[in-house]
Design a protein around this motif. Structure first.
Motif, short mmCIF file in Angstrom:
data_model
loop_
_atom_site.label_atom_id
_atom_site.label_comp_id
_atom_site.label_asym_id
_atom_site.label_seq_id
_atom_site.Cartn_x
_atom_site.Cartn_y
_atom_site.Cartn_z
N ALA A 25 0.82 -1.21 0.00
CA ALA A 25 0.00 0.00 0.00
C ALA A 25 0.85 1.26 0.00
O ALA A 25 0.42 2.31 -0.50
CB ALA A 25 -0.93 0.00 1.22
N SER A 80 -3.43 -4.31 -3.09
CA SER A 80 -2.49 -4.15 -1.97
C SER A 80 -3.07 -4.88 -0.77
O SER A 80 -4.21 -4.61 -0.37
CB SER A 80 -2.28 -2.67 -1.64
OG SER A 80 -1.65 -1.99 -2.70
N HIS A 93 -5.66 -1.30 -4.56
CA HIS A 93 -4.58 -0.34 -4.32
C HIS A 93 -5.16 1.08 -4.33
O HIS A 93 -6.09 1.39 -5.07
CB HIS A 93 -3.52 -0.47 -5.40
CG HIS A 93 -2.34 0.42 -5.20
ND1 HIS A 93 -1.42 0.23 -4.19
CD2 HIS A 93 -1.92 1.53 -5.87
CE1 HIS A 93 -0.48 1.16 -4.26
NE2 HIS A 93 -0.76 1.96 -5.27
#
Length: 520
Positions: free
Chosen positions: A337, A378, A500
């Motif tokens: 992230a 992520s 993400h």
């Protein structure tokens, strides 16, 4: 098929990789060659076999030397100004190896090198960025002066490169030297591999220390998570890796030419002959960049990538062009992230912002080429970052959709079911052109299929069906699953997968003048 008889064992996270490396050391009969960026002998032993002879890798190295096994170890040194803490650690790790040889029985066969990449930044570039350089020197001096005299003295012992840029006063405190123009060494040996008895290769993205230890369950605090992939391999690639370990520093310094390889992939660079205006080295071998381009052109359905950084716009353009040419081609990209220095160390400086700017640009290129056929994910832990239900501050980059992030450090690329790359190389300009990197190309169908299934399954719930892995349906499944997870409370999420956050890097990133993209 070439390589079909090769034995490949996939190791996810240090919980699987560290014990495997310990057993390889214990089974070694004659010699071990290795090159790591970090190899900390204070790291605890995790295997039952290892703990039977001691508590830490220091004990294991002493035991290995006492058995008559010759150890040839290269530890990466770094620029002592830009990476002062890593430089200090490299000196300390080499010293621990020397101490292990001193404890071992007479005749211990230890050859340990602390290697810094010999390429230097040109004089004119250093003059232009002199304020930035001195800012780093001042930061090191301030840190040293805050320490007690004993700790400062010990730190200076392990900072021989940094000491050249400091004046040590009579009272033991330090100040920067103002009349000298410090030398800069922008590249490093980033590879992580070991060859045992010229028969077994351990290779991937994982160094050896306590920070990098994690399990596939990622139940540690967010800033202690670390997802990585290593391989244990037998076969013809082992001889290529052995030759690389014996020669890479000579290749970089221009004493010999790089050998041709079939299964071992490398990035190698060398000092420039005329480097007044150049920031970094001259690329010599760029096999990771070439391999990704060639394999992307062959891929028809699905490219799956895990990487710590995706910051190379030129590689993004290569992938995006293939997406425009092939309407069936899809891409699943797994990133952390946020970078670890931003998420966990709170870095807000020039280099941190530059890295985010480069990644934001590369991801924009991918989105333009793939459109809806791109998913960027992520991972985060399935638990809330704040158990009492308080609102999560928006500027906390170590959290993702209200949960502690899982830090992704793996470097894996899988192309349909016909090829894969596992390595130490991130998909940024630095790994693709500047730093010393090593990895392997897999093309045996069983190896590729097993790797793709294991790395993909790692992020998903245990009961996930075949649609998550099928090359025709995987993208849609991953998108739907990630956004459903994002809509749930963290404790109700299934697996680790989340979308993400593109906006965070776009807002944080800044592109400075002068510095090339390979800087980050």
């Amino acid at each position: 098929m070439p390589g079909a008889t090769r034995s490949v064992k996939i190791l996810l996270t240090a919980a699987e990789a560290y014990p495997a490396l310990e057993r390889a050391f214990l089974a070694a009969k004659t010699e071990i060659w290795a090159s790591f960026m970090i190899f900390d002998l204070s790291t605890r032993l995790r295997s039952d076999e290892g703990r039977a002879i001691g508590k830490t890798w220091f004990d294991l190295v002493v035991h290995t030397l006492n058995r008559g096994v010759a150890l040839h170890i290269s530890i990466s040194d770094v620029d002592p100004i830009a990476r002062a803490a890593m430089h200090r650690a490299a000196c300390r790790h080499q010293r621990m190896f020397f101490a292990a040889a001193g404890v071992a029985e007479p005749g211990a066969k230890l050859h340990v090198r602390r290697l810094r990449h010999s390429a230097e930044t040109g004089v004119l570039i250093r003059l232009l960025i002199w304020p930035y350089i001195m800012q780093k020197v001042f930061r090191t001096a301030r840190w040293l002066n805050r320490q007690t005299p004993a700790i400062r003295q010990a730190a200076l012992r392990d900072m021989e490169g940094a000491v050249r840029n400091l004046h040590v006063r009579k009272d033991g405190t330090v100040r920067p030297k103002f009349r000298a123009l410090p030398r800069l060494f922008p590249s490093l040996h980033h590879q992580k591999l070991a060859v045992i008895d010229r028969k077994l290769l351990y290779i991937g993205g994982l160094d050896l220390d306590e920070r990098r230890y994690d399990t596939p369950f990622h139940r540690r605090p967010g800033d202690e998570t670390w997802h990585d992939v290593q391989l244990m391999i037998e076969g013809a690639v082992v001889a290529e890796a052995q030759a690389h370990l014996e020669t890479f520093s000579d290749v970089i310094d221009g004493r010999i030419a790089p050998a041709r390889t079939r299964r071992l992939l490398r990035t190698l660079s060398r000092p420039r002959r005329h480097s007044l205006w150049h920031f970094g080295p001259e690329p010599l071998v760029t096999e990771f960049y070439s391999a990704h381009g060639v394999l992307a052109r062959r891929a028809k359905d699905l490219i799956y990538i895990e990487t710590q950084y995706f910051r190379d716009p030129s590689l993004a353009k290569v992938l995006a062009e293939q997406a425009r040419r092939k309407p069936s081609l899809k891409l699943i990209l797994i990133l952390p992230a946020a970078p670890d220095d931003v998420a966990f160390d709170g870095r807000r400086g020039l280099d941190a912002r530059f890295g985010e700017a480069m990644q934001a640009r590369a991801l924009r290129i991918l989105r333009g080429g793939f459109g809806a056929r791109l998913f960027v994910g992520s991972p985060a832990q399935p638990r809330p970052a704040l158990p009492d239900g308080r609102a999560d501050p928006a500027d906390r980059r170590d959290r993702h959709f209200g949960a502690p992030m899982v830090y992704v450090h793996a470097k894996v690329s899988v192309f349909d079911d016909f090829a894969a790359v596992v390595s130490s190389a991130n998909l940024n300009g630095r790994s693709l052109r500047w730093d010393t990197e090593a990895g392997v190309y897999l093309n045996a169908p069983n190896d590729v299929l097993e790797l793709r299934h294991r790395v993909m399954a790692h992020w998903l719930p245990p009961d996930t069906g075949p649609e998550a892995y099928d090359m025709q349906t995987a993208l849609a499944f991953w998108k739907t699953h990630a956004w459903r997870n994002a809509a749930r409370h963290p404790r109700d999420r299934q697996g680790y997968l989340l979308p993400h956050d593109f906006a965070a890097a776009e807002a944080f990133g800044r592109k400075p003048p002068i510095l090339p993209g390979e800087f980050v």
